[in-house]
Design a protein around this motif. Structure first.
Motif, PDB file in Angstrom:
ATOM      1  N   ASN A  30      56.342  18.589  76.144  1.00  0.00           N
ATOM      2  CA  ASN A  30      56.649  19.423  74.812  1.00  0.00           C
ATOM      3  C   ASN A  30      58.070  20.009  75.263  1.00  0.00           C
ATOM      4  OD1 ASN A  30      54.309  19.074  73.517  1.00  0.00           O
ATOM      5  ND2 ASN A  30      53.313  20.876  74.706  1.00  0.00           N
ATOM      6  N   THR A  31      58.996  19.115  75.049  1.00  0.00           N
ATOM      7  CA  THR A  31      60.345  19.726  75.098  1.00  0.00           C
ATOM      8  C   THR A  31      61.281  19.055  74.094  1.00  0.00           C
ATOM      9  OG1 THR A  31      60.967  17.834  76.739  1.00  0.00           O
ATOM     10  CG2 THR A  31      60.247  19.903  77.718  1.00  0.00           C
ATOM     11  N   VAL A  32      62.328  19.470  73.993  1.00  0.00           N
ATOM     12  CA  VAL A  32      63.448  18.883  72.978  1.00  0.00           C
ATOM     13  C   VAL A  32      63.630  17.650  73.160  1.00  0.00           C
ATOM     14  CG1 VAL A  32      65.664  19.258  71.757  1.00  0.00           C
ATOM     15  CG2 VAL A  32      64.251  21.340  72.369  1.00  0.00           C
ATOM     16  N   ALA A  33      64.034  17.335  74.584  1.00  0.00           N
ATOM     17  CA  ALA A  33      64.494  15.896  74.997  1.00  0.00           C
ATOM     18  C   ALA A  33      63.182  14.954  74.728  1.00  0.00           C
ATOM     19  CB  ALA A  33      64.629  15.816  76.407  1.00  0.00           C
ATOM     20  N   ALA A  34      61.919  15.247  75.071  1.00  0.00           N
ATOM     21  CA  ALA A  34      60.823  14.312  74.745  1.00  0.00           C
ATOM     22  C   ALA A  34      60.635  14.146  73.313  1.00  0.00           C
ATOM     23  CB  ALA A  34      59.437  15.015  75.371  1.00  0.00           C
ATOM     24  N   LYS A  82      67.821  19.851  78.533  1.00  0.00           N
ATOM     25  CA  LYS A  82      66.899  20.231  77.453  1.00  0.00           C
ATOM     26  C   LYS A  82      65.522  19.620  77.541  1.00  0.00           C
ATOM     27  CE  LYS A  82      70.212  21.553  74.337  1.00  0.00           C
ATOM     28  NZ  LYS A  82      70.014  22.844  73.952  1.00  0.00           N
ATOM     29  N   GLY A  83      64.862  19.225  78.841  1.00  0.00           N
ATOM     30  CA  GLY A  83      63.804  18.895  79.341  1.00  0.00           C
ATOM     31  C   GLY A  83      63.096  19.719  80.075  1.00  0.00           C
ATOM     32  N   GLY A  84      61.932  19.517  80.462  1.00  0.00           N
ATOM     33  CA  GLY A  84      60.991  20.318  81.395  1.00  0.00           C
ATOM     34  C   GLY A  84      61.848  20.405  82.716  1.00  0.00           C
ATOM     35  N   LYS A  85      61.372  21.501  83.397  1.00  0.00           N
ATOM     36  CA  LYS A  85      61.701  21.702  84.859  1.00  0.00           C
ATOM     37  C   LYS A  85      61.026  20.882  85.613  1.00  0.00           C
ATOM     38  CE  LYS A  85      62.306  26.521  83.990  1.00  0.00           C
ATOM     39  NZ  LYS A  85      61.684  27.943  84.220  1.00  0.00           N
ATOM     40  N   LYS A  86      61.693  20.061  86.731  1.00  0.00           N
ATOM     41  CA  LYS A  86      61.215  19.475  87.659  1.00  0.00           C
ATOM     42  C   LYS A  86      60.146  19.849  88.698  1.00  0.00           C
ATOM     43  CE  LYS A  86      64.702  15.799  87.068  1.00  0.00           C
ATOM     44  NZ  LYS A  86      65.664  14.987  87.966  1.00  0.00           N
ATOM     45  N   THR A  87      59.120  19.902  88.968  1.00  0.00           N
ATOM     46  CA  THR A  87      58.218  20.308  89.903  1.00  0.00           C
ATOM     47  C   THR A  87      58.002  19.361  91.035  1.00  0.00           C
ATOM     48  OG1 THR A  87      56.491  19.788  88.586  1.00  0.00           O
ATOM     49  CG2 THR A  87      57.191  22.174  88.442  1.00  0.00           C
ATOM     50  N   LYS A  88      58.075  19.670  92.133  1.00  0.00           N
ATOM     51  CA  LYS A  88      57.389  18.963  93.218  1.00  0.00           C
ATOM     52  C   LYS A  88      55.819  19.032  93.535  1.00  0.00           C
ATOM     53  CE  LYS A  88      61.728  19.591  95.964  1.00  0.00           C
ATOM     54  NZ  LYS A  88      62.066  19.989  97.365  1.00  0.00           N
ATOM     55  N   ALA A  89      55.489  17.682  93.498  1.00  0.00           N
ATOM     56  CA  ALA A  89      53.930  17.684  93.568  1.00  0.00           C
ATOM     57  C   ALA A  89      53.570  17.682  95.030  1.00  0.00           C
ATOM     58  CB  ALA A  89      53.521  16.129  93.346  1.00  0.00           C
TER      59      ALA A  89
END
Length: 91
Positions: A30-34, A82-89
């Protein structure tokens, strides 16, 4: 993990053993980029479908090219912030 039997007889995980705080909502794109990437792909698909129905190969190829541009634009927008924040799994 302890297992329980559900109503249909299949084994199910015990819900009390799940740590819901460690399982965060990933956002589901749910981001502008997506959404921009998906919209561009949708437009390309519609153009391609019109090209197939109208038997116009030029529209078909134009639709395919537009569909290819969708993910590229989405990735460029994500790189621009404009995308979501990257998270480390966590393993």
């Amino acid at each position: 993990m302890p297992k329980t039997i559900s109503r249909n007889g299949a084994y199910d995980l015990d819900r009390s053993s799940i740590d819901y705080d460690s399982v965060k909502d990933p956002g589901h794109g749910n981001t502008v980029a997506a959404w921009t990437g998906v919209f561009i792909i949708l437009v390309g698909f519609i153009v391609g479908c019109i090209g197939v129905v109208a038997e116009t190969p030029m529209l078909l190829w134009a639709g395919l090219i537009i569909c290819i541009l969708g993910p590229i634009v989405g990735l460029v927008m994500r790189a621009a912030g404009k995308g979501g924040k990257k998270t480390k799994a966590k393993a």
